[in-house]
Design a protein around this motif. Sequence first.
Motif, PDB file in Angstrom:
ATOM      1  N   ARG A 161       0.864  -1.174   0.000  1.00 28.89           N
ATOM      2  CA  ARG A 161       0.000   0.000   0.000  1.00 28.89           C
ATOM      3  C   ARG A 161       0.910   1.237   0.000  1.00 28.89           C
ATOM      4  N   TYR A 162       0.391   2.411  -0.329  1.00 30.99           N
ATOM      5  CA  TYR A 162       1.224   3.585  -0.569  1.00 30.99           C
ATOM      6  C   TYR A 162       0.774   4.787   0.259  1.00 30.99           C
ATOM      7  N   THR A 163       1.714   5.668   0.550  1.00 30.95           N
ATOM      8  CA  THR A 163       1.365   7.020   0.969  1.00 30.95           C
ATOM      9  C   THR A 163       1.277   7.883  -0.288  1.00 30.95           C
ATOM     10  N   LEU A 164       0.659   9.054  -0.161  1.00 36.40           N
ATOM     11  CA  LEU A 164       0.564   9.968  -1.292  1.00 36.40           C
ATOM     12  C   LEU A 164       1.956  10.377  -1.768  1.00 36.40           C
ATOM     13  N   ALA A 165       2.850  10.672  -0.848  1.00 39.18           N
ATOM     14  CA  ALA A 165       4.207  11.079  -1.224  1.00 39.18           C
ATOM     15  C   ALA A 165       4.922   9.968  -1.996  1.00 39.18           C
ATOM     16  N   GLN A 166       4.769   8.727  -1.557  1.00 42.51           N
ATOM     17  CA  GLN A 166       5.400   7.604  -2.256  1.00 42.51           C
ATOM     18  C   GLN A 166       4.858   7.459  -3.672  1.00 42.51           C
ATOM     19  N   PHE A 167       3.552   7.633  -3.812  1.00 36.84           N
ATOM     20  CA  PHE A 167       2.953   7.429  -5.126  1.00 36.84           C
ATOM     21  C   PHE A 167       3.307   8.567  -6.082  1.00 36.84           C
ATOM     22  N   GLU A 168       3.368   9.782  -5.589  1.00 37.36           N
ATOM     23  CA  GLU A 168       3.796  10.896  -6.428  1.00 37.36           C
ATOM     24  C   GLU A 168       5.251  10.721  -6.860  1.00 37.36           C
ATOM     25  N   THR A 169       6.093  10.230  -5.958  1.00 33.19           N
ATOM     26  CA  THR A 169       7.485   9.967  -6.311  1.00 33.19           C
ATOM     27  C   THR A 169       7.581   8.894  -7.392  1.00 33.19           C
ATOM     28  N   LEU A 170       6.773   7.853  -7.274  1.00 36.09           N
ATOM     29  CA  LEU A 170       6.747   6.796  -8.282  1.00 36.09           C
ATOM     30  C   LEU A 170       6.386   7.365  -9.651  1.00 36.09           C
ATOM     31  N   ALA A 171       5.377   8.220  -9.692  1.00 37.61           N
ATOM     32  CA  ALA A 171       4.957   8.822 -10.964  1.00 37.61           C
ATOM     33  C   ALA A 171       6.087   9.657 -11.566  1.00 37.61           C
ATOM     34  N   ARG A 172       6.766  10.433 -10.743  1.00 41.50           N
ATOM     35  CA  ARG A 172       7.864  11.262 -11.253  1.00 41.50           C
ATOM     36  C   ARG A 172       9.031  10.399 -11.719  1.00 41.50           C
ATOM     37  N   ASP A 173       9.331   9.343 -10.994  1.00 41.72           N
ATOM     38  CA  ASP A 173      10.426   8.456 -11.386  1.00 41.72           C
ATOM     39  C   ASP A 173      10.141   7.767 -12.713  1.00 41.72           C
TER      40      ASP A 173
END
Length: 236
Positions: free
Chosen positions: A147-159
């Motif tokens: 499961r993800y935090t919002l910060a983790q998921f935004e980082t994934l999208a940017r990566d």
Amino acid sequence: MDLKETDILGDSIDEHWYYCSKAAATRRLLGDQPIRRILDVGAGSGFFSHHLLTHTDAQEAWCVDISYPADSSASTAGKPVHYRRGIDAIDADLVLLMDVLEHVDDDLGLLKAYVDKVPSGSRFLMTVPAFQFLWSGHDDFLEHKRRYTLAQFETLARDAGLTVRCGAYYFGAVFPLAAALRLLPQGRQATEPRSQLKRHHPLVNAALKTLCRVELPLLSLNRLAGLSVFVLAQKP
């Protein structure tokens, strides 16, 4: 969308509070920008593509899922829907990954692969379940990896090479109840894999819909808590 949940809800899925609310959140985040062709990755039944074809000006959908027994085509609201086990490059202006990336070991690799398949300017609307501390037998049943935090998921999208346009939690109104059911000793979910999604009494279903509808106008501002993480991003 997981086909296991489709099997549980059957024909009632269009009225279930969770999916109705999630579809409404999807439309709100997408706004009024025209949609020509949808690429729905890990689409399952194609619920969200069908919803957008019915309620927006979207003209066509390509639903991709390795669980399909064979390639096929159909229509929704008089618009073509193509079901495929895989797909190469496609001129899609909207890519959906609705509760997909939590199912794979290499979430970044999968997202990058689809970023490479669509043209610059394509938008990506993605959701994942929120907060690892909410892990339960429901996640085991659906074979989640994380499961993800919002910060983790935004980082994934940017990566993956995307520009994040909006990120938010949703289902914040029901978050306290869900957290209590999963975390309190007297309410902690059984460790055996089983879905928490079920058909509710119409009054309960209506009450939950109302809670989520009240939250909807503040969706883009919620960076605090919820059961789902939404990210709207764009390929530069």
